[in-house]
Write a protein that holds these residues in place. Structure first.
Motif, PDB file in Angstrom:
ATOM      1  N   ASN A  61      -0.845   0.362 -15.618  1.00  0.00           N
ATOM      2  CA  ASN A  61      -0.849  -0.934 -14.973  1.00  0.00           C
ATOM      3  C   ASN A  61       0.361  -1.199 -13.941  1.00  0.00           C
ATOM      4  OD1 ASN A  61       1.003  -0.335 -17.367  1.00  0.00           O
ATOM      5  ND2 ASN A  61       0.958  -2.386 -18.000  1.00  0.00           N
ATOM      6  N   ASP A  62       0.777   0.130 -13.613  1.00  0.00           N
ATOM      7  CA  ASP A  62       1.912   0.384 -12.366  1.00  0.00           C
ATOM      8  C   ASP A  62       0.962   0.437 -11.147  1.00  0.00           C
ATOM      9  OD1 ASP A  62       4.252   0.010 -13.937  1.00  0.00           O
ATOM     10  OD2 ASP A  62       4.447   2.139 -14.056  1.00  0.00           O
ATOM     11  N   LEU A  63      -0.294   0.700 -11.296  1.00  0.00           N
ATOM     12  CA  LEU A  63      -1.081   1.168 -10.247  1.00  0.00           C
ATOM     13  C   LEU A  63      -2.326   0.121 -10.273  1.00  0.00           C
ATOM     14  CD1 LEU A  63      -0.805   4.837 -10.949  1.00  0.00           C
ATOM     15  CD2 LEU A  63       0.404   3.591  -9.092  1.00  0.00           C
ATOM     16  N   LEU A  64      -2.344  -0.750  -9.103  1.00  0.00           N
ATOM     17  CA  LEU A  64      -3.613  -1.667  -9.084  1.00  0.00           C
ATOM     18  C   LEU A  64      -4.678  -1.238  -8.030  1.00  0.00           C
ATOM     19  CD1 LEU A  64      -1.641  -4.987  -9.211  1.00  0.00           C
ATOM     20  CD2 LEU A  64      -2.575  -3.888 -10.769  1.00  0.00           C
ATOM     21  N   SER A  65      -5.735  -1.064  -8.547  1.00  0.00           N
ATOM     22  CA  SER A  65      -6.927  -0.666  -7.534  1.00  0.00           C
ATOM     23  C   SER A  65      -7.100  -1.870  -6.668  1.00  0.00           C
ATOM     24  CB  SER A  65      -7.963  -0.257  -8.376  1.00  0.00           C
ATOM     25  OG  SER A  65      -7.663   1.242  -9.343  1.00  0.00           O
ATOM     26  N   PHE A  66      -6.980  -1.751  -5.471  1.00  0.00           N
ATOM     27  CA  PHE A  66      -7.263  -2.757  -4.432  1.00  0.00           C
ATOM     28  C   PHE A  66      -8.493  -2.274  -3.700  1.00  0.00           C
ATOM     29  CE2 PHE A  66      -5.556  -5.213  -0.627  1.00  0.00           C
ATOM     30  CZ  PHE A  66      -6.163  -6.511  -0.996  1.00  0.00           C
ATOM     31  N   LEU A  67      -9.462  -3.209  -3.657  1.00  0.00           N
ATOM     32  CA  LEU A  67     -10.552  -3.128  -2.779  1.00  0.00           C
ATOM     33  C   LEU A  67     -10.650  -4.005  -1.711  1.00  0.00           C
ATOM     34  CD1 LEU A  67     -13.250  -2.614  -5.718  1.00  0.00           C
ATOM     35  CD2 LEU A  67     -12.273  -0.504  -4.331  1.00  0.00           C
ATOM     36  N   VAL A  68     -10.788  -3.397  -0.505  1.00  0.00           N
ATOM     37  CA  VAL A  68     -11.108  -4.245   0.812  1.00  0.00           C
ATOM     38  C   VAL A  68     -12.188  -3.861   1.616  1.00  0.00           C
ATOM     39  CG1 VAL A  68      -8.757  -5.095   0.955  1.00  0.00           C
ATOM     40  CG2 VAL A  68      -9.488  -2.910   2.185  1.00  0.00           C
ATOM     41  N   SER A  69     -12.860  -4.226   2.494  1.00  0.00           N
ATOM     42  CA  SER A  69     -13.845  -3.868   3.057  1.00  0.00           C
ATOM     43  C   SER A  69     -13.767  -2.397   3.670  1.00  0.00           C
ATOM     44  CB  SER A  69     -14.387  -4.800   4.428  1.00  0.00           C
ATOM     45  OG  SER A  69     -14.664  -6.208   3.850  1.00  0.00           O
ATOM     46  N   GLU A  80     -12.730   0.186   2.151  1.00  0.00           N
ATOM     47  CA  GLU A  80     -11.238   0.836   2.197  1.00  0.00           C
ATOM     48  C   GLU A  80     -11.052   0.790   0.599  1.00  0.00           C
ATOM     49  OE1 GLU A  80      -6.758   1.375   4.054  1.00  0.00           O
ATOM     50  OE2 GLU A  80      -8.259  -0.507   4.684  1.00  0.00           O
ATOM     51  N   PHE A  81     -10.545   1.990   0.115  1.00  0.00           N
ATOM     52  CA  PHE A  81      -9.815   2.109  -1.159  1.00  0.00           C
ATOM     53  C   PHE A  81      -8.330   1.863  -0.893  1.00  0.00           C
ATOM     54  CE2 PHE A  81     -13.933   4.025  -1.636  1.00  0.00           C
ATOM     55  CZ  PHE A  81     -14.640   3.270  -2.823  1.00  0.00           C
ATOM     56  N   LYS A  82      -7.605   1.271  -2.023  1.00  0.00           N
ATOM     57  CA  LYS A  82      -6.116   1.270  -1.738  1.00  0.00           C
ATOM     58  C   LYS A  82      -5.630   1.365  -3.178  1.00  0.00           C
ATOM     59  CE  LYS A  82      -5.582  -1.354   2.455  1.00  0.00           C
ATOM     60  NZ  LYS A  82      -4.790  -2.194   3.451  1.00  0.00           N
ATOM     61  N   ILE A  83      -4.315   1.718  -3.343  1.00  0.00           N
ATOM     62  CA  ILE A  83      -3.593   1.491  -4.575  1.00  0.00           C
ATOM     63  C   ILE A  83      -2.350   0.728  -4.381  1.00  0.00           C
ATOM     64  CG2 ILE A  83      -2.152   2.825  -6.215  1.00  0.00           C
ATOM     65  CD1 ILE A  83      -5.013   3.381  -6.749  1.00  0.00           C
ATOM     66  N   LEU A  84      -2.186  -0.273  -5.087  1.00  0.00           N
ATOM     67  CA  LEU A  84      -0.921  -1.098  -4.864  1.00  0.00           C
ATOM     68  C   LEU A  84      -0.104  -0.722  -6.169  1.00  0.00           C
ATOM     69  CD1 LEU A  84      -2.374  -4.659  -4.542  1.00  0.00           C
ATOM     70  CD2 LEU A  84      -1.981  -3.100  -2.880  1.00  0.00           C
ATOM     71  N   LYS A  85       1.350  -0.212  -5.396  1.00  0.00           N
ATOM     72  CA  LYS A  85       2.460  -0.043  -6.440  1.00  0.00           C
ATOM     73  C   LYS A  85       3.660  -0.535  -5.788  1.00  0.00           C
ATOM     74  CE  LYS A  85       2.384   4.648  -4.292  1.00  0.00           C
ATOM     75  NZ  LYS A  85       3.507   4.417  -3.644  1.00  0.00           N
ATOM     76  N   ASN A  86       4.727  -0.593  -6.661  1.00  0.00           N
ATOM     77  CA  ASN A  86       6.014  -1.050  -6.482  1.00  0.00           C
ATOM     78  C   ASN A  86       6.991  -0.155  -5.979  1.00  0.00           C
ATOM     79  OD1 ASN A  86       5.379  -3.861  -7.213  1.00  0.00           O
ATOM     80  ND2 ASN A  86       5.420  -3.201  -9.470  1.00  0.00           N
ATOM     81  N   GLN A  92     -10.881   5.186  -8.379  1.00  0.00           N
ATOM     82  CA  GLN A  92     -10.014   4.496  -7.283  1.00  0.00           C
ATOM     83  C   GLN A  92      -9.278   5.778  -6.493  1.00  0.00           C
ATOM     84  OE1 GLN A  92     -10.769   1.749  -6.335  1.00  0.00           O
ATOM     85  NE2 GLN A  92      -9.195   1.135  -5.027  1.00  0.00           N
ATOM     86  N   LEU A  93      -8.625   6.717  -7.499  1.00  0.00           N
ATOM     87  CA  LEU A  93      -7.896   7.669  -6.982  1.00  0.00           C
ATOM     88  C   LEU A  93      -8.615   8.912  -6.395  1.00  0.00           C
ATOM     89  CD1 LEU A  93      -5.327   7.849  -9.940  1.00  0.00           C
ATOM     90  CD2 LEU A  93      -4.730   7.301  -7.682  1.00  0.00           C
ATOM     91  N   GLU A  94      -9.675   9.246  -6.897  1.00  0.00           N
ATOM     92  CA  GLU A  94     -10.731  10.275  -6.603  1.00  0.00           C
ATOM     93  C   GLU A  94     -11.462   9.741  -5.156  1.00  0.00           C
ATOM     94  OE1 GLU A  94     -12.330  12.018 -10.827  1.00  0.00           O
ATOM     95  OE2 GLU A  94     -13.305  10.401  -9.947  1.00  0.00           O
ATOM     96  N   SER A  95     -11.696   8.622  -5.192  1.00  0.00           N
ATOM     97  CA  SER A  95     -11.999   8.048  -3.794  1.00  0.00           C
ATOM     98  C   SER A  95     -11.014   7.871  -2.774  1.00  0.00           C
ATOM     99  CB  SER A  95     -12.529   6.529  -3.799  1.00  0.00           C
ATOM    100  OG  SER A  95     -13.280   6.463  -5.020  1.00  0.00           O
ATOM    101  N   LEU A  96      -9.816   8.173  -2.865  1.00  0.00           N
ATOM    102  CA  LEU A  96      -8.701   8.293  -2.110  1.00  0.00           C
ATOM    103  C   LEU A  96      -8.614   9.897  -1.660  1.00  0.00           C
ATOM    104  CD1 LEU A  96      -6.231   5.675  -3.277  1.00  0.00           C
ATOM    105  CD2 LEU A  96      -7.424   5.716  -1.053  1.00  0.00           C
ATOM    106  N   GLY A  97      -9.203  10.700  -2.416  1.00  0.00           N
ATOM    107  CA  GLY A  97      -9.214  12.111  -2.160  1.00  0.00           C
ATOM    108  C   GLY A  97      -8.308  12.883  -2.925  1.00  0.00           C
ATOM    109  N   ILE A  98      -7.917  12.519  -3.984  1.00  0.00           N
ATOM    110  CA  ILE A  98      -6.848  12.739  -4.624  1.00  0.00           C
ATOM    111  C   ILE A  98      -7.532  13.826  -5.982  1.00  0.00           C
ATOM    112  CG2 ILE A  98      -4.602  12.660  -6.309  1.00  0.00           C
ATOM    113  CD1 ILE A  98      -4.481   9.843  -4.806  1.00  0.00           C
TER     114      ILE A  98
END
Length: 296
Positions: free
Chosen positions: A42-50, A52-58, A79-85
């Protein structure tokens, strides 16, 4: 330049065993001159925009070179795999491991021995249970038999039923949930094996026993002792881990009749503290070493 990784555990669960697992992995990475930062899911929010995949963190920290995922939040893992990790275990391996029905289907594909199993047909919470279905289950599996919910951990959501009346009552309670019926191996009552697989090796093993419960899980009151698995048991555990695509897994093996062995479960994020306390072997060192080799 050192390799930087993340280890992700579930931040919504109250037990300290989850963060303990993460810290064991973090310490293992430090012993191998690597950096491993601990995050709650819950520190890492999966953010989807047109498009693009993103990770929201503090934190301003950049994305890692790899992730060790010791949670079941498969959407975050994807989500992390979609970012190539690179994610270990992969989201697909976690998904299969988390679902006992999927696990058994994958094991059977690879001709790995399991107790005879019938998948319960989907029953909606407002549906009706046909007597013919229960009769067929008893005819094929006999009594007593085991019922397992598809989703559950630590030996929970697993039930031993002794009669047709008990069977109907439990099925009625589980309406709306995926579950399965399985033959009961009397020869394995209150005892099983846990083999920790990493890559192509079994790195540690223990035998678990319970005098009061048909389940041998330590959480259910089982006792543990160091165990030296046979070559056949090692091969079986490694095959089971590979069947679900896991880089590391705790494989539970049951004792069948005539000294046979059956795979009971494949746990993609099996906790390793009890194994360490029992055997003195820290599986975290093997897990981190395997992952660093994979990414290099």
């Amino acid at each position: 330049m050192s390799t930087i990784g993340w280890v992700i555990y579930n931040g919504n669960l109250p037990s300290s065993k989850f963060v303990d697992f993460a810290r064991m992995l973090q310490e293992a990475a430090h012993r191998q001159n690597g950096e491993l930062h601990i995050y709650k899911n819950n520190d890492l929010l999966s953010f989807l925009v047109s498009n693009e995949f993103k990770i929201l963190k503090n934190t301003p920290e950049s994305l890692p070179d790899y992730v060790i995922f010791i949670d079941k939040d498969i959407y975050l893992a994807r989500q992390l795999e979609s970012l190539g990790i690179p994610v270990f275990n992969s989201s697909r391996a976690i998904e299969i491991s988390d679902d006992k029905i999927l696990t058994y289907q994958e094991l059977v594909k690879e001709e790995i021995p399991i107790p005879s199993t019938i998948i319960a047909p989907k029953i909606f919470s407002t549906g009706t249970i046909e007597k013919n279905m229960l009769t067929q289950v008893i005819e094929q599996l006999g009594l007593p038999l085991v019922i397992k919910e598809a989703f559950g951990s630590f030996g929970e959501q697993v039930y031993l039923v002794h009669s047709e009346a008990e069977l109907r009552e439990k099925v009625e309670q589980l309406q709306g949930k995926p579950f399965l019926f399985q033959s009961f191996l009397k020869s394995s009552f209150g005892r099983d094996l846990r083999l920790q697989v990493v890559g192509n090796h079994v790195v540690a093993a223990m035998k678990r026993t319970s005098e009061q419960d048909f389940r041998a899980n330590v959480t259910s009151g089982g006792k543990m002792e160091n165990y030296s698995p046979t070559t056949e048991e090692k091969v079986l555990a490694i095959r089971a881990a590979k069947a679900i695509g896991a880089d590391f897994a705790g494989v539970d093996i049951l004792f069948g009749p005539d000294d046979s062995r059956y795979v009971c479960e494949v746990n993609s994020n099996a906790h390793i503290r009890n194994l360490f306390d029992c055997t003195g072997i820290n599986a975290a060192d093997y897990i981190v070493r395997h992952i660093l080799r994979q990414i290099k």
